[in-house]
Design a protein around this motif. Structure first.
Motif, PDB file in Angstrom:
ATOM      1  N   PHE A 187       0.853  -1.185   0.000  1.00  0.00           N
ATOM      2  CA  PHE A 187       0.000   0.000   0.000  1.00  0.00           C
ATOM      3  C   PHE A 187       0.888   1.234   0.000  1.00  0.00           C
ATOM      4  O   PHE A 187       1.742   1.390   0.879  1.00  0.00           O
ATOM      5  N   HIS A 188       0.689   2.099  -0.985  1.00  0.00           N
ATOM      6  CA  HIS A 188       1.515   3.289  -1.158  1.00  0.00           C
ATOM      7  C   HIS A 188       0.658   4.530  -0.939  1.00  0.00           C
ATOM      8  O   HIS A 188      -0.256   4.817  -1.725  1.00  0.00           O
ATOM      9  N   GLY A 200      -2.885  13.258   4.734  1.00  0.00           N
ATOM     10  CA  GLY A 200      -2.090  12.195   4.114  1.00  0.00           C
ATOM     11  C   GLY A 200      -2.910  10.946   3.922  1.00  0.00           C
ATOM     12  O   GLY A 200      -4.087  10.877   4.286  1.00  0.00           O
ATOM     13  N   VAL A 201      -2.295   9.972   3.317  1.00  0.00           N
ATOM     14  CA  VAL A 201      -2.909   8.646   3.153  1.00  0.00           C
ATOM     15  C   VAL A 201      -2.058   7.668   3.948  1.00  0.00           C
ATOM     16  O   VAL A 201      -0.921   7.364   3.575  1.00  0.00           O
ATOM     17  N   ALA A 254       2.147   7.006   7.865  1.00  0.00           N
ATOM     18  CA  ALA A 254       2.881   5.932   7.183  1.00  0.00           C
ATOM     19  C   ALA A 254       2.684   6.020   5.673  1.00  0.00           C
ATOM     20  O   ALA A 254       1.565   5.875   5.175  1.00  0.00           O
ATOM     21  N   ARG A 255       3.771   6.225   4.953  1.00  0.00           N
ATOM     22  CA  ARG A 255       3.717   6.289   3.493  1.00  0.00           C
ATOM     23  C   ARG A 255       3.540   4.902   2.872  1.00  0.00           C
ATOM     24  O   ARG A 255       2.900   4.753   1.839  1.00  0.00           O
ATOM     25  N   ALA A 292      -8.477  10.064  -3.686  1.00  0.00           N
ATOM     26  CA  ALA A 292      -9.170  11.335  -3.461  1.00  0.00           C
ATOM     27  C   ALA A 292      -8.288  12.299  -2.684  1.00  0.00           C
ATOM     28  O   ALA A 292      -8.416  13.521  -2.812  1.00  0.00           O
ATOM     29  N   VAL A 293      -7.375  11.778  -1.886  1.00  0.00           N
ATOM     30  CA  VAL A 293      -6.429  12.604  -1.123  1.00  0.00           C
ATOM     31  C   VAL A 293      -5.119  12.758  -1.878  1.00  0.00           C
ATOM     32  O   VAL A 293      -4.534  13.844  -1.933  1.00  0.00           O
ATOM     33  N   CYS A 294      -4.663  11.650  -2.481  1.00  0.00           N
ATOM     34  CA  CYS A 294      -3.387  11.648  -3.208  1.00  0.00           C
ATOM     35  C   CYS A 294      -3.563  10.856  -4.498  1.00  0.00           C
ATOM     36  O   CYS A 294      -3.687   9.621  -4.459  1.00  0.00           O
TER      37      CYS A 294
END
Length: 391
Positions: A187-188, A200-201, A254-255, A292-294
């Motif tokens: 998951f990125h 953030g995501v 967490a990225r 939707a966020v990134c």
């Protein structure tokens, strides 16, 4: 079965344990050793390396160059062994109270040692049916060596027709097992300060939703256990998460997060259903919320290995041969996976039968009982008649 054969087997097993063939490392020293033993007794040996050149399969033949041969197959790789968890050196065989300790003694160098010790006796029999010995790499991490071997056998005109896979079954005859499908889903998202999580995501949060959905699907699988699966324990397709890795600090969004997971399907249609459901959940639910966020957020699933199960067949020459040799009245099925399904996919009849218990595999102080090795040698000795009679 003679004392000399047993002593030769134990000496070979001692050498095999001394080769630390952990899946992450090379198995070439073991392959070279086995090649020399087999060539000394006149076997025709083919060694096929992987793309790195650091690992190899061995495929040896005794007897005529003809179709319909019998394969005795074992994988050469072992799982890691932490010396601090062992009573002695994991890669030095030791005997105590009738047990042989060492990494790989039961999974599955005990079987390989028995086969290599028996090879010189097969070689002088004037076999009418070919006897093949297959030693593979990387079974523990995806059956990559067996896949490589099967690709080569597909090109052969004189294919074998029977395979005995010597995984530890306490010499029970196993005619079926579940598949083993392994994946890593990554998951990125985007990082940022933990005080503003909405900006953030958080990949860990998304991974948690994915795992939750996976567990929901796992529960539905319990309702699909039918009459054809009741012999398994448990009698349904299972899913489980084995490892999660992600994040950098408690106050940082967490990225990245990676989830290592697997399923053990009773039926291949279960595997297709599970993959479709998880793919749809990622595509239709998780990804739209992330992007939707990134817009660059993503979910990627890597297939580590998809090894089909061993299907129970109404007609199975391998089963007939091995039940006769072992005196077994019944066959069984197991939940753990092996390379057997790959051989079956080639059109061969296959069973799993070997010395030692799967409960010892992958454990500290792994062992195989000497009496299990004796039973394996008795089976291999009994196989002489089948090889001398031909088909």
């Amino acid at each position: 079965m003679t004392d000399a054969l047993l002593n030769r087997t134990l000496a070979i097993l001692d050498r095999l344990i001394g080769f630390p063939t952990v899946s992450a490392d090379s198995n070439l020293d073991l392959i070279d050793y086995a090649t020399a033993l087999l060539q000394d007794c006149g076997a025709r040996v083919r060694v096929s390396r992987d793309a790195t050149g650091k690992k190899a399969n061995l495929f040896a033949t005794l007897g005529p160059d003809a179709p319909g041969g019998i394969v005795l197959s074992g994988h050469t790789d072992v799982v890691p062994a932490d010396p601090d968890e062992w009573s002695g050196d994991p890669f030095r065989m030791r005997e105590a109270d009738g047990l042989l300790y060492g990494r790989g003694t039961c999974d599955m160098k005990g079987f390989i040692a028995a086969v290599l010790a028996k090879a010189p006796e097969y070689a002088v029999l004037g076999l009418k049916r070919p006897l093949h010995i297959a030693l593979t790499y990387d079974e523990e991490v995806g059956c990559f060596g067996a896949r490589h071997l099967i690709e080569e056998l597909e090109k052969e005109s004189n294919r074998p027709s029977v395979a005995i896979i010597g995984e530890p079954t306490q010499m029970r005859v196993i005619e079926g097992h579940k598949g083993c499908y392994e994946y890593t889903t990554s998951f990125h998202g985007t990082d940022g300060h933990g005080s503003e999580p909405d900006k953030g995501v958080n990949a860990i949060h998304v991974a948690a939703l994915f795992i939750s959905r996976m567990m929901q699907i796992a529960e539905t699988m319990k309702t699909k256990a039918g009459p054809d699966s009741q012999r398994y324990s448990p009698p349904w397709t299972t899913l489980q998460t084995g490892r999660i890795e992600g994040g950098s600090a408690r106050n940082v969004i967490a990225r990245h997060c990676a989830v290592e997971w697997e399923m053990r399907p009773v039926r291949q249609e279960d595997a297709r259903e599970i993959k479709a459901a998880l793919n749809a959940y990622c595509r239709d639910v998780l990804l739209p919320e992330m992007q939707a966020v990134c817009p660059d957020a993503d979910i990627v699933t890597e297939v580590i290995g998809e090894v089909a199960g061993l299907a129970v067949m109404p007609e199975n020459e391998a089963r007939d041969i091995v039940t006769t040799l072992t005196g077994a009245n019944l066959c069984d099925v197991v939940a753990f996976g092996t390379e057997a399904g790959l051989f079956q996919a080639l059109g061969m009849s296959v069973v799993v039968c070997g010395p030692g218990s799967i409960s010892q595999a992958h454990q500290p102080d792994e062992y195989v009982a000497i009496d299990q090795v004796v039973k394996c040698l008795a089976m291999l000795t009994g196989l002489e008649r089948t090889l001398q009679q031909g088909k």
